[in-house]
Design a protein around this motif. Structure first.
Motif, short mmCIF file in Angstrom:
data_model
loop_
_atom_site.label_atom_id
_atom_site.label_comp_id
_atom_site.label_asym_id
_atom_site.label_seq_id
_atom_site.Cartn_x
_atom_site.Cartn_y
_atom_site.Cartn_z
N VAL A 17 1.71 32.46 8.11
CA VAL A 17 0.53 32.63 7.29
C VAL A 17 0.79 33.78 6.32
CG1 VAL A 17 -1.92 33.20 7.26
CG2 VAL A 17 -1.01 31.73 9.06
N VAL A 18 0.59 33.51 5.03
CA VAL A 18 0.95 34.48 4.01
C VAL A 18 0.07 34.27 2.79
CG1 VAL A 18 2.73 32.95 3.10
CG2 VAL A 18 2.92 35.40 2.68
N GLU A 19 -0.16 35.31 2.02
CA GLU A 19 -0.89 35.12 0.77
C GLU A 19 0.04 34.52 -0.28
OE1 GLU A 19 -4.02 37.86 -0.68
OE2 GLU A 19 -3.29 39.05 1.01
N ALA A 20 -0.51 33.60 -1.08
CA ALA A 20 0.33 32.82 -1.97
C ALA A 20 1.12 33.69 -2.94
CB ALA A 20 -0.52 31.82 -2.75
N ILE B 275 -3.79 25.45 2.55
CA ILE B 275 -4.66 26.62 2.40
C ILE B 275 -5.56 26.70 3.61
CG2 ILE B 275 -6.35 27.73 0.91
CD1 ILE B 275 -3.80 27.13 -0.56
N GLU B 276 -5.77 27.86 4.17
CA GLU B 276 -6.73 27.98 5.25
C GLU B 276 -7.44 29.31 5.21
OE1 GLU B 276 -4.40 29.60 9.07
OE2 GLU B 276 -4.26 27.45 8.71
N MET B 277 -8.52 29.37 6.01
CA MET B 277 -9.32 30.59 6.04
C MET B 277 -8.80 31.50 7.14
SD MET B 277 -13.27 29.61 5.50
CE MET B 277 -13.98 31.14 6.07
N THR C 17 -2.29 31.09 2.69
CA THR C 17 -1.46 29.90 2.70
C THR C 17 -0.72 29.82 4.02
OG1 THR C 17 -1.21 30.10 0.33
CG2 THR C 17 0.39 28.72 1.46
N ARG C 18 -0.69 28.62 4.61
CA ARG C 18 0.11 28.42 5.82
C ARG C 18 1.35 27.62 5.45
NH1 ARG C 18 -0.22 28.59 11.37
NH2 ARG C 18 -2.36 29.36 11.35
#
Lengths: 253, 213
Positions: B91-94, B108-110, B132-133
């Motif tokens: 899980v990382v920011e785009a 994309i996830e919360m 982003t996963r």
């Protein structure tokens, strides 16, 4: 010596001579003259005098033969005297290079200093300068310099310089070209990957790369581009001006 | 297919016809061989996820690199970290993704659960609530200020500054905790009013800086 700092403290004698103090600073052992980029000097020992290139040239006629670039004369100074001059650039890595009867072209903004045995000339490629002859020069890079050999294509922002190979030509991505032939180049806005245009190197030599960085505003580059607009007639120049205004309002690059 | 770390800020990626890669636009430094770059819009697949990505602010302009050759990637002098995914997900920011194998799945996830209240908190910190996963088998390269270091978690909990958090892999829960006291209200706080509490089994990647992109 301050405890816990882990670095030695230097005096005029122990400061390295013509060597790196650390990866981000270089100490020039000055005995005579050196060309130094304006603002690159962070400290000095000894009896050193700094004068603008054009000012110094009025006293020393050899300067005009060594510094063959009116465009950058405002951005360089001559350091003269005896002592040690430490140069650095925004915390970037600083490297020294020794040229032996050779030539090397480098991004002007990254060149920090050069010995007066070298000759500086403006490159045909905007924003670049060529050093010719034998001697030492200093250049900064964002991260260590990467050396590659042609054939190679480099992103204009990541290109630091090149040596011994012919000046690059511009290469356009063939997918992008094929699409622009169909749609017309004007209709291609917003269909860019940002990587359509590269500098294409062929022949034998060495290419210097760095990690790309945020564009530094280079006043001399603006002057170069502006002088090229003399090729346009009044009507085209007006059209270009409108397009540039539109671009600055969009906030694009 | 191995990614080579050229130096702390640049990676060299081999590209073949059968193994294209996805990279952040404008991150190509140079290449040798026959390689081309094609823009792609958004992350994930299909129009719906694209719209979702735009709404979440979790879309970074990417491009596909295709062909045969070897490509150098780097971005604005930021540090790079190469991470291998072996069937697990990250899980990382785009905007922290520099380049990854194109066959990896992205969605994309919360982050965390908690509905509207949690969302409001996310907005307060300026930390994207959507992330982003990336999952599958392959390699991912992350961007950071000053490099990242991994924190291994084996069932325990670690508090991370939201600005220093980069990514995590494994079965981890991420919660945004607020430790707001009187001092924070009158502007004399510790500057650490928000923390990400990460717990479970996995690895958190943390950067040595509080600077956001």
């Amino acid at each position: 010596m301050i405890d816990g700092l882990g670095t030695a403290s230097y005096d005029a004698q122990s400061l390295p001579a013509d060597d790196n103090v650390n990866p981000y600073a270089f100490s020039i052992a000055l005995a005579g003259e050196w060309f130094v980029s304006k603002g690159a000097m962070i400290a000095y020992y000894g009896n050193v005098d700094f004068a603008g290139v054009s000012q110094y040239a009025s006293r020393a006629s050899w300067v005009a033969a060594r510094f063959s670039s009116p465009m950058y004369a405002d951005e360089w100074v001559v350091a003269s005297g005896q002592g040690k001059v430490v140069v650095a650039d925004r915390g970037h890595d600083v490297n020294s290079y020794d040229l032996e009867d050779g030539n090397l072209t480098i991004k002007q903004a990254n060149l920090l200093g050069f010995a007066p045995t070298l000759e500086l000339k403006q490159s045909i490629v905007p924003g670049f300068v060529t050093l010719i002859g034998t001697g030492k020069f200093l250049a900064s890079s964002n991260g260590p310099v990467i050396f590659v050999e042609p054939p190679f294509r480099a992103d204009p922002e990541a290109l630091l310089g090149w040596s011994d190979c012919p000046s690059p030509s511009q290469h356009y991505d063939h997918h992008w070209m094929a699409q622009s032939f169909m749609a017309g180049v004007q209709g291609m806005l917003g269909r860019e990957s940002g990587e359509e245009r590269q500098y294409d190197f062929t022949g034998a030599g060495t290419i210097l790369l760095q990690s790309s960085e945020k564009l530094v505003v280079d006043a001399a580059l603006l002057r170069t581009v502006e002088s090229h607009t003399n090729l346009l007639d009044a009507q085209s120049a007006g059209a270009l001006g409108q397009r540039l205004i539109a671009r600055s309002q969009q906030g694009g690059r | 297919m191995t990614y080579e770390q050229v130096n702390s800020k640049v990676v060299r990626v081999p590209v073949t016809q059968s193994r294209p890669v996805l990279a952040r636009r404008g991150s190509m430094l140079g290449y040798s061989g026959q390689v081309s770059f094609r823009p792609v819009a958004g992350q994930g697949q299909g129009v719906r996820s694209m719209v979702g990505a735009a709404l979440a602010g979790e879309s970074t302009a990417m491009m596909v690199t295709e062909g045969d050759g070897s490509v150098l990637y780097g971005f604005r002098g930021l540090y790079t970290t190469v991470v291998q995914l072996t069937g697990d997900s990250m899980v990382v920011e785009a905007d922290r993704l520099l380049v990854h194998d194109a066959h990896l799945q992205t969605s994309i996830e919360m982050v965390g659960q908690g509905g509207v209240r949690q969302m409001a908190r996310g907005a307060v910190t300026g930390q994207g609530l959507f992330t982003t996963r990336v999952s599958g088998q392959g390699t991912v390269v992350l961007l950071s200020h000053g490099g990242t270091f991994p924190i291994q978690l084996n069932g325990d909990t670690v508090g991370v500054d939201p600005q220093a958090y980069v990514a995590h892999t494994g079965a981890l829960q991420v919660e945004l905790k607020q430790s707001l006291g009187m001092r924070d209200l009158i502007g004399r706080g510790s500057g650490e009013a928000f923390q990400l509490h990460v717990s479970g089994h996995g690895v958190v990647h943390v950067q040595a800086s509080e600077e956001k992109f």
